[in-house]
Design an enzyme around this catalytic site. Sequence first.
Site, PDB file in Angstrom:
ATOM      1  N   ARG A 299       0.942  -1.225  -0.157  1.00  0.00           N
ATOM      2  CA  ARG A 299       0.016   0.060  -0.020  1.00  0.00           C
ATOM      3  C   ARG A 299       0.916   1.406  -0.070  1.00  0.00           C
ATOM      4  O   ARG A 299       0.678   2.154  -0.973  1.00  0.00           O
ATOM      5  CB  ARG A 299      -0.792   0.184   1.328  1.00  0.00           C
ATOM      6  CG  ARG A 299      -1.949   1.193   1.146  1.00  0.00           C
ATOM      7  CD  ARG A 299      -2.823   1.257   2.124  1.00  0.00           C
ATOM      8  NE  ARG A 299      -3.612  -0.194   2.718  1.00  0.00           N
ATOM      9  CZ  ARG A 299      -4.173  -0.345   3.560  1.00  0.00           C
ATOM     10  NH1 ARG A 299      -4.298   0.587   4.634  1.00  0.00           N
ATOM     11  NH2 ARG A 299      -5.016  -1.573   3.743  1.00  0.00           N
TER      12      ARG A 299
ATOM     13  N   HIS B  62      -7.924  -4.691  -7.878  1.00  0.00           N
ATOM     14  CA  HIS B  62      -7.592  -3.720  -6.828  1.00  0.00           C
ATOM     15  C   HIS B  62      -8.994  -3.741  -5.885  1.00  0.00           C
ATOM     16  O   HIS B  62      -9.768  -3.111  -6.067  1.00  0.00           O
ATOM     17  CB  HIS B  62      -7.322  -2.471  -6.987  1.00  0.00           C
ATOM     18  CG  HIS B  62      -6.549  -1.706  -6.062  1.00  0.00           C
ATOM     19  ND1 HIS B  62      -5.280  -2.007  -4.963  1.00  0.00           N
ATOM     20  CD2 HIS B  62      -6.904  -0.636  -5.265  1.00  0.00           C
ATOM     21  CE1 HIS B  62      -5.054  -0.970  -4.378  1.00  0.00           C
ATOM     22  NE2 HIS B  62      -6.149  -0.103  -4.324  1.00  0.00           N
TER      23      HIS B  62
ATOM     24  N   TYR C 295     -17.813  11.822 -14.976  1.00  0.00           N
ATOM     25  CA  TYR C 295     -17.659  13.199 -16.074  1.00  0.00           C
ATOM     26  C   TYR C 295     -16.232  13.282 -16.801  1.00  0.00           C
ATOM     27  O   TYR C 295     -16.310  13.850 -17.630  1.00  0.00           O
ATOM     28  CB  TYR C 295     -17.803  14.483 -15.283  1.00  0.00           C
ATOM     29  CG  TYR C 295     -19.160  14.592 -14.658  1.00  0.00           C
ATOM     30  CD1 TYR C 295     -20.489  14.570 -15.321  1.00  0.00           C
ATOM     31  CD2 TYR C 295     -19.274  14.745 -13.337  1.00  0.00           C
ATOM     32  CE1 TYR C 295     -21.584  14.673 -14.825  1.00  0.00           C
ATOM     33  CE2 TYR C 295     -20.582  15.106 -12.623  1.00  0.00           C
ATOM     34  CZ  TYR C 295     -21.844  14.785 -13.416  1.00  0.00           C
ATOM     35  OH  TYR C 295     -23.037  14.927 -12.882  1.00  0.00           O
TER      36      TYR C 295
END
Length: 750
Positions: free
Chosen positions: A39, A85, A129
């Site tokens: 991570r 993931h 968007y």
Amino acid sequence: MGKSLIPPGGGDGGSEPVDLKTALEERYLAYALSTIMHRALPDVRDGLKPVHRRIVYSMSDMGLRANGGFKKSAKIVGEVMGNFHPHGDQAIYDALVRLAQDFAVRYPLVNGQGNFGNIDGDNAAAMRYTESKMTPVAELLLEGIDQDAVDFRTTYDEENQEPVVLPGAFPNLLANGATGIAVGMATSIPPHNAAELCDAALHLIKHPNATIEKLVDYVPGPDMPTGGVIVDSRDSIVEAYKTGRGGFRTRARWEKEDTGRGSYIIVVTEIPYQVQKSRLIEKIAELLIARKLPLLEDVRDESAEDVRLVLVPKSRSVDPDLLMESLFRLTDLESRFPLNLNVLSKGRVPKVMSLRDVLLEWLDHRREVLQRRSRHRLAAIERRLEILGGYLVAYLNIDEVIRIIREEDDPKAELMQRFELTDLQAESILNMRLRSLRKLEEFEIRKEFDGLTVEKAEIEALLASDEKQWSTISWEISQVKKKFGKDTELGRRRTGFAEAPEADLEAIQQAMIEKEPVTVVLSRKGWIRAMRGHMSDTSGLTFKEGDGLKLAFPAYTTDRIILFTTGGKFYTVGGDRLPGGRGHGEPVRIMIDMNNDQDIVSAFVHNPDGKLLLASTVGNGFVVSQSDITANTRKGKQVMNVKMPDEAKLCIAVEGDTVAVLGENRKMLIFPLEQLAEMSRGKGVRLQRYKDGGVADVRTFNKAEGLSWQDSAGRTHTKTMEELREWYGDRAQAGRTVPKGFPRSGRFSG
């Protein structure tokens, strides 16, 4: 009776007792390792954390090439989350957004279309968007991934394969930097210039034992996406790169713009890395309102695509350098980016590495990728050569081959037996298209066969020679350098270097405080306050019951107020930090660490060029320069060494060349000032000798002007040195009884 917690059936339902401490240690260690490895820390070879690697690989899987079309970010995030993931979609999108921000990442890996946030700290538009695709940098990181360049592992659901590390043809770790907090360790790497890193790597290939000092000739320091100016010395930069720990002070880039008639404005065009412009302006505005920036009149944001921050000085006489120094000290116009080169070495071991170690590991990785790609290509060539060998046999015996295919029940076995073909060759002949049977094909096959044979020999020679491998890697790196050279828009260096100007600390300190006149009032019981303005009459001042005026003197908020105590210590308090004139002020002991059994002897405005004469109760004294008495902490500065019952009693400004000392026995002695030593700390020497009692008062004066004192009625009396001849002597004498008409108080001031 309460419900039993023991399970039915004697409690043997598959459970067993576990020591809580051991269980917690095991689980926490597993969590810590997961955080460190999967991570928070980047891999030194490709400079990526798992989430970034999965985003880039997923985009490659989707065919989102740099020269292709865009796809909705939501689709990309969905692919990453579903295939590789298993974490939150927002976390993945935030990571993708950052890879596309040219003010956050020096060489973006994602080409974003739509609103991807800005330097003011505004968030990107929702993922539905925006659209994304890879950049050429991301393609370089993936170069050769389909040629067995790196190892793959199964994904979390064991349905797909993902790369353990990317081939990394771009020096991404240092070029784009990284920050992360794991468990018990963190990483912080600023971005650097890719062309400079390539130069350093090319030098390391030729000189693997090159020193950090030499590498810093190629990589002089970070190259931030937002520009700015690094003001660290070369020595500190070398030390940071040598140890892998340190930091870089970055200042905003600014210039002075004349506005006519001698007036000017300051325009900030670049701000330090990871500083939000809107928050920076808010901070400057807050300081303006709090009157902490008396040299600044106004701040305006005139930014469009580029940063343009306008600072308006209070007047044309304000020194721009002094104004900026005060802003650098109080705001994020100067910020420090830490360096902690803590990365996963070889993808497994977290450790802090030097600049040289990082580049060497990247080069070793590039060599391994080259070898693996070469072996993969070699295997492909050998397979193709085998097939081409079968084709040639077929062409030379085309009629027999056609007959076998048409008439035999098992043509493959027959072909293998008849022409001594391998399984692959026979299969390839059987899968051959009819249109390939034209005349020219034999020539084409021989040409391809010869070409592949030459390539095979070249690859075998490459794999057998270290020198050829490093030569190939050098060529690859030089191609990257050419692509991101300093003559390109993306590759030009943005962050400059400069020596921080040697600023007058006193002047900067004063530049941060609004200069206003005040009257400092100190009571006998140690309460202090600063009344506005310079008061000529202090008779109207009120004090707590039983308290009264000890001393009052004019000062300015920019002055440093010096306090001297009976313990021989000097304390420094800023004039702007004194409590206001409302009420009775505050006890001095709140501001300074002063012993309860000590009192204030004197207080005055600091004059760095002045000198003071200190005297203790028993009559010891010396001269000290005011430049030696300032204290930077609440603890103060011990200057006069006194032991109980002796105390520091007098502190007067030195003016003149002669000292007059007065004992409690009303005897006076006059001697030359030069007989008193000047020290920065000590007990001092004897001023006057007494049988009993101690010193009452001391005064310095000019021999030519004579000694003056005031009587109780306020009248001034002056005696010339001729009249005072019988009191004149050497230091440490007993002196003589004071002249007639001397004040009964036994002090020079009546």
